[in-house]
Each structure stands twice: as structure tokens, then as C-alpha cells.
Design a protein around this motif. Structure first.
Motif, PDB file in Angstrom:
ATOM      1  N   ARG B 162       0.844  -1.199   0.000  1.00  0.00           N
ATOM      2  CA  ARG B 162       0.000   0.000   0.000  1.00  0.00           C
ATOM      3  C   ARG B 162       0.871   1.237   0.000  1.00  0.00           C
ATOM      4  NH1 ARG B 162      -4.864  -1.762   2.573  1.00  0.00           N
ATOM      5  NH2 ARG B 162      -5.461  -3.491   1.253  1.00  0.00           N
ATOM      6  N   GLU B 163       0.297   2.324  -0.528  1.00  0.00           N
ATOM      7  CA  GLU B 163       1.104   3.527  -0.681  1.00  0.00           C
ATOM      8  C   GLU B 163       1.499   4.159   0.648  1.00  0.00           C
ATOM      9  OE1 GLU B 163      -1.081   5.828  -3.520  1.00  0.00           O
ATOM     10  OE2 GLU B 163      -0.208   4.739  -5.200  1.00  0.00           O
ATOM     11  N   TYR B 164       0.686   3.943   1.723  1.00  0.00           N
ATOM     12  CA  TYR B 164       1.103   4.576   2.975  1.00  0.00           C
ATOM     13  C   TYR B 164       2.324   3.875   3.567  1.00  0.00           C
ATOM     14  CZ  TYR B 164      -2.081   1.078   5.054  1.00  0.00           C
ATOM     15  OH  TYR B 164      -2.737  -0.068   5.381  1.00  0.00           O
ATOM     16  N   LEU B 166       4.649   2.489   1.537  1.00  0.00           N
ATOM     17  CA  LEU B 166       5.713   3.017   0.668  1.00  0.00           C
ATOM     18  C   LEU B 166       6.127   4.411   1.129  1.00  0.00           C
ATOM     19  CD1 LEU B 166       4.553   2.033  -2.937  1.00  0.00           C
ATOM     20  CD2 LEU B 166       6.106   0.842  -1.400  1.00  0.00           C
ATOM     21  N   ALA B 167       5.119   5.228   1.504  1.00  0.00           N
ATOM     22  CA  ALA B 167       5.414   6.587   1.949  1.00  0.00           C
ATOM     23  C   ALA B 167       6.308   6.536   3.186  1.00  0.00           C
ATOM     24  CB  ALA B 167       4.122   7.336   2.245  1.00  0.00           C
ATOM     25  N   GLN B 169       8.362   4.148   3.993  1.00  0.00           N
ATOM     26  CA  GLN B 169       9.700   3.713   3.565  1.00  0.00           C
ATOM     27  C   GLN B 169      10.465   4.869   2.936  1.00  0.00           C
ATOM     28  OE1 GLN B 169       9.138   0.392   0.965  1.00  0.00           O
ATOM     29  NE2 GLN B 169       8.541  -0.970   2.634  1.00  0.00           N
ATOM     30  N   ALA B 170       9.774   5.639   2.110  1.00  0.00           N
ATOM     31  CA  ALA B 170      10.437   6.755   1.435  1.00  0.00           C
ATOM     32  C   ALA B 170      10.879   7.807   2.449  1.00  0.00           C
ATOM     33  CB  ALA B 170       9.484   7.381   0.411  1.00  0.00           C
ATOM     34  N   ARG B 171      10.098   7.947   3.546  1.00  0.00           N
ATOM     35  CA  ARG B 171      10.457   8.903   4.601  1.00  0.00           C
ATOM     36  C   ARG B 171      11.700   8.460   5.341  1.00  0.00           C
ATOM     37  NH1 ARG B 171       5.050   9.219   6.246  1.00  0.00           N
ATOM     38  NH2 ARG B 171       5.371   7.850   8.007  1.00  0.00           N
ATOM     39  N   GLY B 172      12.027   7.150   5.228  1.00  0.00           N
ATOM     40  CA  GLY B 172      13.176   6.637   5.957  1.00  0.00           C
ATOM     41  C   GLY B 172      12.819   6.188   7.362  1.00  0.00           C
ATOM     42  N   GLU B 173      11.579   5.714   7.557  1.00  0.00           N
ATOM     43  CA  GLU B 173      11.177   5.213   8.877  1.00  0.00           C
ATOM     44  C   GLU B 173      11.922   3.920   9.185  1.00  0.00           C
ATOM     45  OE1 GLU B 173       9.234   6.663  10.903  1.00  0.00           O
ATOM     46  OE2 GLU B 173       7.745   7.874   9.850  1.00  0.00           O
ATOM     47  N   TRP B 177       9.030   0.777  13.260  1.00  0.00           N
ATOM     48  CA  TRP B 177       7.877   1.678  13.130  1.00  0.00           C
ATOM     49  C   TRP B 177       6.950   1.187  12.025  1.00  0.00           C
ATOM     50  CZ3 TRP B 177       5.748   6.293  15.045  1.00  0.00           C
ATOM     51  CH2 TRP B 177       4.783   6.884  14.219  1.00  0.00           C
ATOM     52  N   ARG B 181       3.457   0.363  13.488  1.00  0.00           N
ATOM     53  CA  ARG B 181       2.454   1.412  13.354  1.00  0.00           C
ATOM     54  C   ARG B 181       1.754   1.403  12.009  1.00  0.00           C
ATOM     55  NH1 ARG B 181       2.489   5.464  17.012  1.00  0.00           N
ATOM     56  NH2 ARG B 181       0.470   5.863  16.088  1.00  0.00           N
ATOM     57  N   GLU B 182       2.436   0.993  10.968  1.00  0.00           N
ATOM     58  CA  GLU B 182       1.808   1.071   9.650  1.00  0.00           C
ATOM     59  C   GLU B 182       1.180  -0.257   9.235  1.00  0.00           C
ATOM     60  OE1 GLU B 182       1.792   3.981   7.981  1.00  0.00           O
ATOM     61  OE2 GLU B 182       3.306   5.130   9.051  1.00  0.00           O
ATOM     62  N   ASN B 186      -3.290  -2.551  10.668  1.00  0.00           N
ATOM     63  CA  ASN B 186      -4.147  -2.791   9.524  1.00  0.00           C
ATOM     64  C   ASN B 186      -4.344  -4.271   9.196  1.00  0.00           C
ATOM     65  OD1 ASN B 186      -4.872  -0.069   8.516  1.00  0.00           O
ATOM     66  ND2 ASN B 186      -2.650   0.144   8.545  1.00  0.00           N
TER      67      ASN B 186
END
Lengths: 553, 272
Positions: B162-164, B166-167, B169-173, B177, B181-182, B186
Motif C-alpha cells: 500500500r502507498e502509505y 511506501l510513503a 519507507q520513502a520517509r526513511g522510517e 515503526w 504502526r503502519e 491494519n
């Protein structure tokens, strides 16, 4: 004018006559009115466009005509007459007789409209056998002829293939051939080109026009694309929240819209002549440069290679070199699968890549080298607003995350900054305590944009951020993005397939085809003769929409 | 919860579960007789005013025995499920998040275990560990693990792209986390629903093991064992089989219906 529309000499015979038709859905929250007192008439040989945004009820109307009603649908008033026969209250057997032989329908997505377990030929022939009483051999011959009429080069061969062995355009041709097979008098087109690539869509549209001339069929053409409707329809109805707000000949409605809603829709259509971009940056030093970037998907393992020596990786992007200047908006266009998103993912560390990414005097040779500082300054916004926000987190929590992660503001200031971010994207501050599913698509996309700008980035990558939005929302989001760019000075990499939109926004446009960069030009040079033929074809496929007679902006 | 009570399935499941939990919580206190007390003069009797559900071959009051057996049976079902689902979910989520070779190896091993019929596998473990309620519980938990791991993993796989995520991962979490959390919040829905339905299987397998003499040992009042003990007297007094049989069926059905309703409530597409 509408050059492709048929002569609008009014013929007396009414093919479709809908009078005062209303329908509601019975839901747990009480009845929802989906269609309100719809009246619509289509005469023989006429093409009637039905335009509206998602949720306006345009598909519901199509299904009511075809009698595919949801179990909880209640028809509250009115009648639907097809060729003088009452569709409302018709017996099931009669409805089945009407479908296919008198009315046909072409759906949006050809890959889900065809049965994947049946040969394309069998699906086409089935209609002929059932409705025209042909024998199998005869029907097969007739099917080949029907396919040939849709411009398929080798119809006999395509007939023997399964849907997964055909391209999107070929599949849609089969669906159209099936719809025309029994010479129906009315065909309903439900966004037949939306799921297709620009170039294929153009061919399908031309096919529709040619077949219409040939057969004289009447059509109800449902679309959200005003420019497209203007080109092919004789008459048009604008539908908004289940009610038809304006109806009339295409030229009249689109040139001199009377209703505010129609004007608003028309104003939202992207027109390259209305530039909304920030001023062109004067710096020529690149902010970020991709050098010979190659991305490979599905690299085969050693066992696979051993068993099948021909197994190769598929190149998502091949040897792409591209740079973007500070404060610039660089557009990347191309058909689906051309590698646009692949580049975005490589730049944000979501894909492994070969080659180099140079940013801020540093050179990265692999995605593992990206550090927090880089990741903070390069942010990405995704296509689907529904999927890009975690459904279990509040909007406030989502926006606070980059602030905390990159320590943009001190811990005590996070809450205030979240409020400011919401202000910035023109959303009310109390949205901070809401969950994503309580927001509309456009609002969610604003939150996603706010999340990207929360990190105070130098470059924001927008991956088709307007593709899933309605035209009026799309215009607002594009304006918002440019406004944020003006305020923050961030550069933007805007990936899209909408050429008119990108010509409004971008300073330079890069064109991708099959993973390669084929063209790169300043937006003013779009019409210059030395464009790459592929760029030319893309531009020609999407004509610039005509200006309405009076200024709407 | 309101959504669950709106469907007939949900109401039936909830009512059955309330009865079962009531019996499990207060059963031992409201039982009219000592479950082990012999009434030599009233053996193998049908239901009467004195013995509401009849008596067994020793003249023990069946209702008292059923009520006394309720806590053990329900706890067995819940315990085995929590253990099995917990372990399975941890394995499945880790495999799904790790991906690549780890995922392949873990899942192929679990596939191998899954290929064995559930009851047969349980029997195998019990034979290793020896009889007894605790061992049976462990065996059922181990049997549940691979299936649960599969469900958890597929839930993770559908969420991971899912894109959230990916988002993030792109943020560098950090990976922690992203999982905590992601991804986890879900995938919890499908896991909980599956767990509820599994409780009924656990209770039935437990009863089966009891019946085969591999679970609880006499003079325990575990329901499966009660059926086993009463088997040879079935034709003289069918009530000593019907009582515990119905009790097992009711509990299993309660959890099953409740789980179904829970799944529907979690799935927005099934809402009207």
C-alpha cells in the motif's frame, strides 16, 4: 464546433425516452437518492453525451436502462422507454431479449468485461448464436467479419486467443465488435476509453465514430472528459448529484454554458494557454540529477537461470539521465508502463537502481546510501489518496510524523505546526482529529501534499497525484501545488499522463517511452516541428480544448 | 458491536456465547449437586424435576457436571486459540515483512505441516507429549499455528505494498515503526476474526481428544470425556450423550456465528 459529430438533423424516432425517472438506494443510513427526476431523449442516429463527476449517478443511469439494478435499488418514479417499450417493470425474459439484440453496452475496463477463461472468439460468437439464431460455423465467420470491421488486422487469429493474450486496445475492440454484432439500435458507452492509454484511446474513439457512420446507431456516451464529449456527441447532458443540470446541443452547452455548475466544470478543464506555473527559475545549476539510471525488475534467481537460461530481468527504466533545477517544475509524461513511476521510486529509495543520483554535491550509487537528510529533502506524493494515508491514524498523527521524524520543529511546537499545515492546504484545523475515511478524495490528497511539504523539502515528486481525482478537484489540487511551490521555493517533479495539464504547470517536459527518455523540451517548444514523433503522437491524441465563447476564468 | 447485533447471525452468536460464558463463569456455583456425588438410586435417568438433565451411569447429576465442565472447556478453546494464533501471527507477520528467502523457507516448512490433516497432527503431538488437558491444549495450539501464520502473512503482503507503507519507507522510517504502526494495526482485523472462528474448532478438537481418551482424564467433567464415558450406556439413557454433545455444539456454533458476524462488520463491502 464538433467536427466528428453526425449531422444533427432531428429524426422523429425516439430510441431512448426517459421521463421523470428517479431511483434511490436503500442503505443502513436511510434511502439515498441516486437519480432525481431524470428526463432524457435520444433520437435514432444521435449520439448523446452524459458528462458528470464521479458519484454523479451517470453509471447508475446506464445500469437502470440496461436493467442491472442493485438489490437495494428502489425506483421511485418515472419511466424508461427503449424503442417504445417500457423497461421499468419488464419481465426478465423480455429484458434478456432486449439486451444484446436491441441495446448493447460497452464498459470502461475491457479486461474485466471479458471472461478470462473463454476465447475471445467464443465470447463474440455467443451473442450471434443467441440473438441472431446463427449456427456455430456461420456465427464464427460473421464474428471474424465483425472483428475485421473494427480494424483488427488478423481477426481469425485474435478470435482464437484468450483475453490475457490480447492488448487493452484489442480487447476493447472485441467488446465493441460484440456490442455492434447484433445491429442494436442503442449502445451505451460507459467511459470506454478511460482505462486505455492515450494513443489507444484515440484509436478506439475513431473506431466508434467510423462504426457509428456505418450503422447509424444511437449512442449514450458516458464520460467525465468534457473535451472528448465535445468532439463526438451531438447533444450533451450535464449530470450533477443525480440530477441533469443542463442539456442541449454540444456547441451550445459548451460554448455558452448557462448553469454555474457547467461553467465551473468548463473552467476546471486544463488548457495549456492558461499557464499557472511559478516563474521560470534563473539558476541553471541542477538541484538533483539522475545519471544513466537503470532499474531492473524481476531479476531471476540462480535456480531460475539454471532451468530457463532465457529468463531476463525486465527493465523498468533504461539509461535515463535527467536533471531538475531548484524551484523548477519538471513534467514527466508517457503511457502507462513507460517507466515514469519507476524513476520516482528510484529517486525516493523504493526501487533499487543502477547508475547515479547526484544531489547537493553528493553522489549516490545505491538506494542504501540515501540518508535521513536526503530523504527529508526529497518527498513523494502518491497517486491514490485512498491508499496513501494509513487508515488507522488520525490526520493530525499523519502530519505530525514527518515533523517528529526529521525534528522539523521542537516537540512542543508539533501541534501548532500541524494546524499551520492544514491551513496551508486550505483544510479546516479540526481535521487533525479525523480519520482518512471521513475525508473526500480531494481532501485526502491535500493531506498527502501537506505531509510532503511538512518536511520542508527541496524537491517534491508528484506521482500522478491528480489522476484519481475529478476534474474540478484536479484543478484545485494543481493550483494548490503551484501555490505551495511559490511559497516554499521547492522544485517539483510532476508525473502525469495529462498533457494539457502539464503544459499548464511545467517549465520543461520529459517524455518517456518503454523505459527510455525520448524527448525533453521547454514547454513553449511543445508545438515546434523538431519534437520526437512519439511526443507528436501524444500531443495529437489529446487536442487542446476549445475556449468557451465568454471568459469563464 | 452495533453492526454485529444488526444481523441475525450476530444476535444468535452473541446470545449463545452469553449463555456459554455465563455457564463458564458461574457454573460451578449454580450447579445444584456436587458433580462427583453418586446417587446410587437414580442411575441413567432421563430429565426430571430432581435431575434437570438426567443422570449418568453412576447416578451423577448431568446438569451439575455440564456446568462444572464449562470453565475447563471454554478455557481450553480460548487458551489453545490464543497460543496458536499468537505464535502463528508472529511467525506470519515476521515472514511477510522479512520477505525474500526467509519468507520462502518459513512458508515452505509451514506448507509441509499444513499438508497433514489437523486431527492426525494433533494426535501425533499428543502421542509424543502424553495425555492430559495441558498437553492437548499445546497440541491444538501447535496445529493452529501454520494456518494462522498463512493468514497473517497474506494480510501483511496485501498491506505491505500500500502507498502509505511506501510513503513510510520513502520517509526513511525504521523497520520497527513500519511494522508496528503502519502494518500491524491494519492486519489485526482479519487475524482477530479468524481467531474467533478458530475457538470453535479448538473446542471440538479438544472434545474429540477427550472422547479418544487423550485429553482430560476421568473423573474430569470435560464435555468430550463425558460423551466418551457415557458411550456404552447410550441406548439405555441417550441423555448422557445428548447433554454434553449439545453443549459442545452450542459453544462451537456460538463462536462460529459470532466470528462470521465480526468478519462482516469489519468488511465495509458487506455492509448494506
Amino acid at each position: 464546433m464538433s467536427p466528428l459529430a453526425t449531422g444533427s438533423a432531428a429524426k422523429p424516432r425516439r430510441v431512448l425516452d426517459i421521463a421523470d425517472y428517479s431511483l434511490s438506494y436503500d442503505t443502513a443510513e436511510g434511502p439515498i437518492e441516486a437519480l432525481k427526476s431524470i428526463s432524457l431523449t435520444i433520437h435514432a442516429g444521435e449520439t448523446h453525451g452524459l458528462v458528470g463527476e464521479s458519484g454523479s449517478g451517470k453509471s447508475t443511469l446506464a445500469w437502470s436502462i440496461m436493467r442491472y439494478l442493485a438489490p437495494n435499488a428502489i425506483e421511485t418514479s418515472g419511466t424508461i422507454l427503449v424503442l417504445g417499450e417500457h423497461m421499468t417493470g419488464m419481465r426478465k425474459a423480455d429484458v434478456e431479449r432486449m439486451r444484446g439484440s436491441r441495446i448493447a453496452m460497452v464498459f470502461q475496463d475491457p479486461s474485466s468485461a471479458l471472461n478470462p477463461a473463454m476465447r475471445l472468439g467464443d465470447q463474440l460468437v455467443e451473442v450471434l448464436i443467441r440473438h441472431r439464431g446463427m449456427g456455430r460455423a456461420m456465427a464464427w465467420k460473421e464474428g471474424e467479419a465483425a472483428l475485421a470491421r473494427t480494424g483488427i488486422a488478423k481477426p481469425a487469429e485474435l478470435m482464437r486467443r484468450y483475453p490475457n493474450e490480447a492488448s487493452g486496445g484489442e480487447k476493447q475492440r472485441v467488446v465493441i465488435a460484440t456490442a455492434f454484432a447484433c445491429n442494436p439500435e442503442l449502445i451505451i458507452f460507459d467511459e470506454p476509453t478511460t482505462a486505455l492509454d492515450i494513443l489507444t484511446a484515440k484509436q478506439i474513439l475513431e473506431l466508434f465514430v467510423a462504426l457509428r457512420e456505418e450503422t447509424g446507431v444511437a449512442a449514450l456516451y458516458i464520460s467525465h472528459d468534457l473535451g472528448l464529449t465535445a468532439r463526438i456527441a451531438d447533444k450533451v447532458s450535464v449530470i450533477h448529484r443525480g440530477a441533469i443540470v443542463e442539456s442541449g446541443p454540444v456547441t451550445e452547452v459548451f460554448q455558452r454554458p448557462r448553469e454555474p455548475y457547467t461553467r465551473q466544470l468548463m473552467a476546471a478543464v486544463p488548457r495549456p494557454q492558461h499557464r499557472i506555473a511559478v516563474p521560470e527559475p534563473s539558476v541553471s545549476e541542477p538541484l538533483l540529477a539522475m545519471q544513466n539510471l537503470t532499474v531492473r525488475y524481476g531479476k531471476p534467481g540462480w535456480l531460475t537461470r539454471l532451468l530457463d537460461p532465457s529468463a531476463r530481468a525486465h527493465n523498468g527504466a533504461e539509461d535515463v539521465s535527467l536533471s531538475i533545477r531548484p524551484g523548477e517544475l519538471l513534467g514527466i509524461v508517457g503511457e502507462s508502463g513507460s517507466g515514469k513511476s519507476t524513476l520516482a521510486k528510484a529517486a525516493t529509495g523504493l526501487n533499487a537502481f543502477e547508475g547515479r543520483v547526484v544531489y547537493g554535491g553528493r553522489s549516490f550509487g545505491s538506494r542504501r546510501d540515501y540518508d535521513k537528510a536526503y530523504r527529508r529533502e526529497i518527498q513523494i506524493v502518491f497517486q491514490h489518496p485512498d491508499a496513501s494515508l494509513n487508515p488507522r491514524m488520525t490526520i493530525g498523527g499523519i502530519l505530525a510524523r514527518p515533523l517528529r521524524l526529521y525534528r522539523v520543529v521542537p516537540r512542543s511546537g508539533v501541534e501548532r505546526r500541524v494546524g499551520e499545515l492544514l491551513d496551508m492546504v486550505l483544510l479546516p484545523r479540526d481535521f487533525a482529529s479525523r480519520y482518512p475515511h471521513q475525508l473526500s478524495g480531494g481532501e485526502k490528497q491535500r493531506v498527502a501534499i501537506a505531509r510532503a511539504f511538512a518536511a520542508e523539502p527541496k524537491l517534491v515528486i508528484c506521482d500522478e497525484i491528480t489522476a484519481a481525482l475529478d476534474v474540478s478537484v484536479q484543478a484545485a489540487v494543481a493550483r494548490l501545488l503551484v501555490d505551495l511551490q511559490r511559497r516554499s521555493g521547492a522544485a517539483c517533479l510532476f508525473i502525469t499522463h495529462d498533457l494539457n495539464l502539464i503544459r499548464q504547470l511545467a517549465h520543461r517536459v520529459a517524455v518517456m517511452q518503454r523505459g527510455r527518455l525520448v524527448d525533453l523540451f521547454a514547454v513553449d517548444d511543445a508545438d515546434s516541428p523538431d519534437r520526437h514523433p512519439y511526443t507528436r503522437a501524444l500531443l495529437d491524441a489529446v487536442p487542446v480544448p476549445a475556449e468557451p465563447a465568454e471568459s469563464l476564468l | 458491536m452495533r453492526d454485529i447485533l444488526r444481523s441475525p447471525t450476530g444476535i444468535a452468536g452473541t446470545v449463545l456465547l452469553l449463555i456459554v460464558f455465563g455457564a463458564a463463569l458461574f457454573g460451578p456455583w449454580i450447579a445444584p449437586y456436587d458433580p462427583q456425588a453418586f446417587h446410587a438410586t437414580a442411575r441413567l435417568q432421563g430429565p426430571s424435576w430432581r435431575y434437570l438433565a438426567g443422570t449418568d451411569q453412576y447416578g451423577r447429576d448431568l446438569l451439575s457436571r455440564l456446568l462444572n465442565g464449562a470453565p475447563a472447556t471454554v478455557l481450553f478453546g480460548l487458551g489453545a486459540t490464543v497460543l496458536g494464533v499468537g505464535a502463528g501471527a508472529i511467525i506470519g507477520v515476521s515472514a511477510g515483512v522479512a520477505g525474500g528467502r526467509t519468507d520462502t523457507i518459513v512458508m515452505r516448512i509451514l506448507d509441509g505441516i499444513l499438508a497433514m490433516p489437523e486431527l492426525l497432527f494433533t494426535l501425533l503431538i499428543v502421542t509424543f507429549l502424553g495425555g492430559g488437558l495441558g498437553q492437548a491444549l499445546l497440541a491444538v495450539a501447535v496445529t493452529f499455528m501454520p494456518g494462522m501464520a498463512r493468514i497473517a502473512r497474506s494480510a501483511v503482503l496485501s498491506v505491505r505494498t500500500r502507498e502509505y507503507v511506501l510513503a513510510a519507507q520513502a520517509r526513511g522510517e525504521s523497520r520497527l515503526w513500519i511494522v508496528g504502526r503502519e502494518v500491524l494495526p491494519n492486519v489485526l482485523g482479519p487475524i482477530i476474526v479468524e481467531a474467533t472462528i478458530r475457538v470453535s474448532f479448538a473446542i471440538m478438537i479438544g472434545a474429540t481428544l477427550g472422547f479418544l481418551g487423550l485429553g482430560a482424564q476421568p473423573p474430569s467433567t470435560e464435555w468430550g470425556l463425558m460423551v466418551a464415558e457415557a458411550r456404552q450406556y447410550m441406548f439405555r439413557n441417550p441423555w448422557c450423550v445428548i447433554g454434553p454433545g449439545v453443549a459442545v455444539a452450542m459453544t462451537a456454533m456460538g463462536f462460529n456465528l459470532f466470528g462470521d458476524a465480526l468478519r462482516d462488520a469489519f468488511d465495509p463491502r458487506r455492509k448494506r
